[in-house]
Scaffold this active site. Structure first.
Site, mmCIF file in Angstrom:
data_model
loop_
_atom_site.group_PDB
_atom_site.id
_atom_site.type_symbol
_atom_site.label_atom_id
_atom_site.label_comp_id
_atom_site.label_asym_id
_atom_site.label_seq_id
_atom_site.Cartn_x
_atom_site.Cartn_y
_atom_site.Cartn_z
ATOM 1 C CG ASP A 13 -6.396 28.096 -3.781
ATOM 2 O OD1 ASP A 13 -5.352 27.613 -4.261
ATOM 3 O OD2 ASP A 13 -6.714 27.994 -2.588
ATOM 4 C CG ASP A 15 -4.446 22.356 -1.820
ATOM 5 O OD1 ASP A 15 -5.017 21.263 -1.767
ATOM 6 O OD2 ASP A 15 -3.438 22.566 -2.531
ATOM 7 C CE LYS A 149 -2.684 29.701 -6.867
ATOM 8 N NZ LYS A 149 -3.843 29.127 -6.149
ATOM 9 C CG ASP A 174 -7.308 29.401 1.045
ATOM 10 O OD1 ASP A 174 -6.601 29.448 0.018
ATOM 11 O OD2 ASP A 174 -7.096 28.611 1.970
#
Length: 226
Positions: A13, A15, A149, A174
């Site tokens: 991922d 960000d 997502k 995250d």
């Protein structure tokens, strides 16, 4: 007897995982909300962090309590969010501690890496310019799959491009939204929770405090035995 699986690829991922953009995204959303007379609460975070721009825009439009044309307002909010965020990222993007070192270790081990993001392509490209495009064999941005997502589509697209089976790959995420996407695609997960997020360990999911706790040995361990 257990079957040992070799690590074939690592999917990241972007960000809040590799770069410190979650705070910039949250600032973007908060400024957009204030400008539209919307008072955000902690409940809104689930609809903001780890989500695609269009999902967040739809949520803000709904919070606006029906003022204006629904779909038109969501589209206008989405365009504004994307402009604000891209400008902030261009000026302030910073790799998170351990990110570059982990990418370098993976690269040195000859393991392909992919970037799988819910951010628009122009934001992804801005980050790649700062982080280094050479680390990644494949990149996937929002709008490049039918769904983003928390659906598995972005990870499935990356796996297809890599030619790798999900059972032999690990995603580094995250947020619960990203984890749901990666696990839905069949990948093992290393979770580095965002500051306001709690993530519990699970089969084929390892939770760490930061990328400084992640190395190739740990990633290999996630897929080693099935």
């Amino acid at each position: 007897m257990p079957v040992r699986t070799e690590l074939r690829a690592v999917l990241f991922d972007m960000d809040g995982t590799l770069v410190d953009t979650e705070r910039l995204w949250r600032r973007t959303v908060e400024e957009e909300a204030v400008g539209r007379g919307i008072a955000l609460t902690d409940v809104d975070l689930a609809f903001v962090l780890g989500r695609a721009v269009e999902d967040c825009a739809a949520h803000l439009a709904a919070r606006a309590e029906g003022r204006g044309d629904g779909r038109g307002e969501a589209a206008a909010i989405g365009d504004s969010l994307e402009r604000r965020f891209t400008d902030l990222v261009r000026g302030q993007v910073v790799p998170l501690p351990g990110a570059v070192e982990l990418l370098a270790e993976i690269h040195a081990a000859g393991i392909p890496a992919a970037l799988v993001s819910a951010s628009p392509r122009q934001v992804v490209d801005t980050v790649l310019d700062a982080l280094g495009r050479h680390w990644f064999t494949v990149t996937v941005a929002a709008g490049e799959t039918a769904r983003t997502k928390p659906y598995p589509d972005p990870y499935l697209a990356a796996l297809t491009a890599l030619g790798a089976a999900p059972a032999s790959c690990v995603a580094v995420e995250d947020t619960p939204t990203g984890i749901a996407s990666a696990e839905g695609a069949g990948c093992g997960v290393v979770a580095v929770p965002a500051l306001t997020t709690t993530i519990t360990p699970a089969p084929r999911r390892t939770v760490v405090r930061s990328l400084l706790d992640v190395d190739v040995a740990l990633l290999r361990g996630v897929v080693a035995t099935r």
